[in-house]
Design a protein around this motif. Structure first.
Motif, mmCIF file in Angstrom:
data_model
loop_
_atom_site.group_PDB
_atom_site.id
_atom_site.type_symbol
_atom_site.label_atom_id
_atom_site.label_comp_id
_atom_site.label_asym_id
_atom_site.label_seq_id
_atom_site.Cartn_x
_atom_site.Cartn_y
_atom_site.Cartn_z
ATOM 1 N N SER A 48 31.779 -14.991 39.202
ATOM 2 C CA SER A 48 32.767 -15.778 39.928
ATOM 3 C C SER A 48 33.946 -16.119 39.022
ATOM 4 N N GLY A 49 35.157 -15.897 39.533
ATOM 5 C CA GLY A 49 36.366 -16.207 38.787
ATOM 6 C C GLY A 49 36.861 -15.096 37.884
ATOM 7 N N THR A 58 37.001 -6.739 46.290
ATOM 8 C CA THR A 58 38.066 -6.550 47.280
ATOM 9 C C THR A 58 38.067 -5.115 47.779
ATOM 10 N N SER A 59 37.951 -4.152 46.858
ATOM 11 C CA SER A 59 37.908 -2.758 47.286
ATOM 12 C C SER A 59 36.628 -2.477 48.076
ATOM 13 N N PHE A 60 35.524 -3.152 47.727
ATOM 14 C CA PHE A 60 34.284 -3.016 48.496
ATOM 15 C C PHE A 60 34.465 -3.561 49.914
ATOM 16 N N TYR A 61 35.108 -4.713 50.044
ATOM 17 C CA TYR A 61 35.300 -5.345 51.349
ATOM 18 C C TYR A 61 36.346 -4.638 52.212
ATOM 19 N N HIS A 104 35.718 -13.051 58.995
ATOM 20 C CA HIS A 104 34.758 -13.336 57.926
ATOM 21 C C HIS A 104 35.085 -12.519 56.675
ATOM 22 N N THR A 105 35.396 -11.254 56.852
ATOM 23 C CA THR A 105 35.716 -10.401 55.703
ATOM 24 C C THR A 105 36.994 -10.874 55.025
ATOM 25 N N LEU A 106 38.000 -11.243 55.803
ATOM 26 C CA LEU A 106 39.231 -11.771 55.211
ATOM 27 C C LEU A 106 38.966 -13.070 54.453
ATOM 28 N N ALA A 107 38.085 -13.906 54.996
ATOM 29 C CA ALA A 107 37.733 -15.158 54.305
ATOM 30 C C ALA A 107 37.022 -14.876 52.992
ATOM 31 N N ARG A 108 36.142 -13.875 52.968
ATOM 32 C CA ARG A 108 35.438 -13.537 51.724
ATOM 33 C C ARG A 108 36.421 -13.071 50.649
ATOM 34 N N ILE A 109 37.371 -12.239 51.047
ATOM 35 C CA ILE A 109 38.370 -11.754 50.086
ATOM 36 C C ILE A 109 39.219 -12.920 49.582
ATOM 37 N N THR A 110 39.601 -13.808 50.477
ATOM 38 C CA THR A 110 40.398 -14.973 50.085
ATOM 39 C C THR A 110 39.635 -15.858 49.111
ATOM 40 N N ILE A 111 38.362 -16.105 49.383
ATOM 41 C CA ILE A 111 37.545 -16.934 48.493
ATOM 42 C C ILE A 111 37.425 -16.299 47.109
ATOM 43 N N LEU A 112 37.279 -14.986 47.054
ATOM 44 C CA LEU A 112 37.208 -14.296 45.754
ATOM 45 C C LEU A 112 38.445 -14.575 44.913
ATOM 46 N N TRP A 113 39.619 -14.442 45.522
ATOM 47 C CA TRP A 113 40.856 -14.586 44.771
ATOM 48 C C TRP A 113 41.212 -16.044 44.495
ATOM 49 N N VAL A 114 40.769 -16.953 45.352
ATOM 50 C CA VAL A 114 40.953 -18.382 45.056
ATOM 51 C C VAL A 114 40.126 -18.754 43.829
ATOM 52 N N ALA A 115 38.925 -18.196 43.717
ATOM 53 C CA ALA A 115 38.084 -18.465 42.539
ATOM 54 C C ALA A 115 38.712 -17.909 41.270
ATOM 55 N N VAL A 116 39.487 -16.838 41.381
ATOM 56 C CA VAL A 116 40.190 -16.297 40.211
ATOM 57 C C VAL A 116 41.376 -17.182 39.865
#
Length: 128
Positions: A48-49, A58-61, A104-116
Motif C-alpha cells: 500500500s502506498g 491499475t493496469s490489472f484493473y 467499483h473498479t474505478l473506486a479501487r483504482i482511485t483508492i490505490l492512487w490516493v494511498a500513493v
C-alpha cells in the motif's frame, strides 16, 4: 450489419490481442516496478502506498474496467429493445450490475492512487 453487431465483433477480435499484450505488460511491470524485497501474504496491503504496485494494479484493473463497460453498454442497450418483459428485466438487471462493477473498479483504482498521494504513517507501537 447493425452498428452494435459490428462493434461487438471488433471487440471480440481485439480482445485476444489485448489479452496477450496485457499479460506481457503485467509480467514486465511485476518484475520491474513492484518492490519485491520481502515476501507478501496480502499484496495490496503489504504494498500500500507504493507507486510501482499502484501502476501494476491499475493496469490489472483495466481489464475488468473495459469488460464491465462493454457488457454494461451491450446489456443495457439490449434491454431497451427486448420483446418480452422478463428478458427486458433480466438484461436490465445484468446491465445495472455491470455499471455497478464499473463504479467499483474505478473506486479501487482511485483508492490505490490516493494511498500513493497520501500515504498513511506507520503505526506507533506503545508497549508501556
Amino acid at each position: 450489419m447493425p452498428r452494435h453487431v459490428a462493434v461487438s465483433r471488433w471487440i471480440a477480435r481485439a480482445s485476444y490481442r489485448a489479452g496477450a499484450v496485457g499479460v506481457a505488460l503485467l509480467t514486465v511491470l511485476f518484475f520491474s516496478v513492484v518492490d519485491r524485497d520481502k515476501p507478501s501474504q496480502n499484496f495490496l496491503i503489504d504494498h500500500s502506498g507504493q507507486w510501482g504496485a499502484a501502476v501494476y494494479m491499475t493496469s490489472f484493473y483495466l481489464f475488468p474496467l473495459v469488460t464491465t463497460a462493454v457488457c454494461g453498454y451491450q446489456w443495457t442497450r439490449a434491454a431497451r429493445w427486448a420483446e418480452s418483459t422478463s428478458m427486458r428485466i433480466g438484461l436490465g438487471l445484468m446491465g445495472i450490475s455491470m455499471w455497478m462493477g464499473l463504479i467499483h473498479t474505478l473506486a479501487r483504482i482511485t483508492i490505490l492512487w490516493v494511498a500513493v498521494a497520501f500515504p498513511c504513517p506507520p503505526p506507533r507501537l506503545n508497549f508501556s
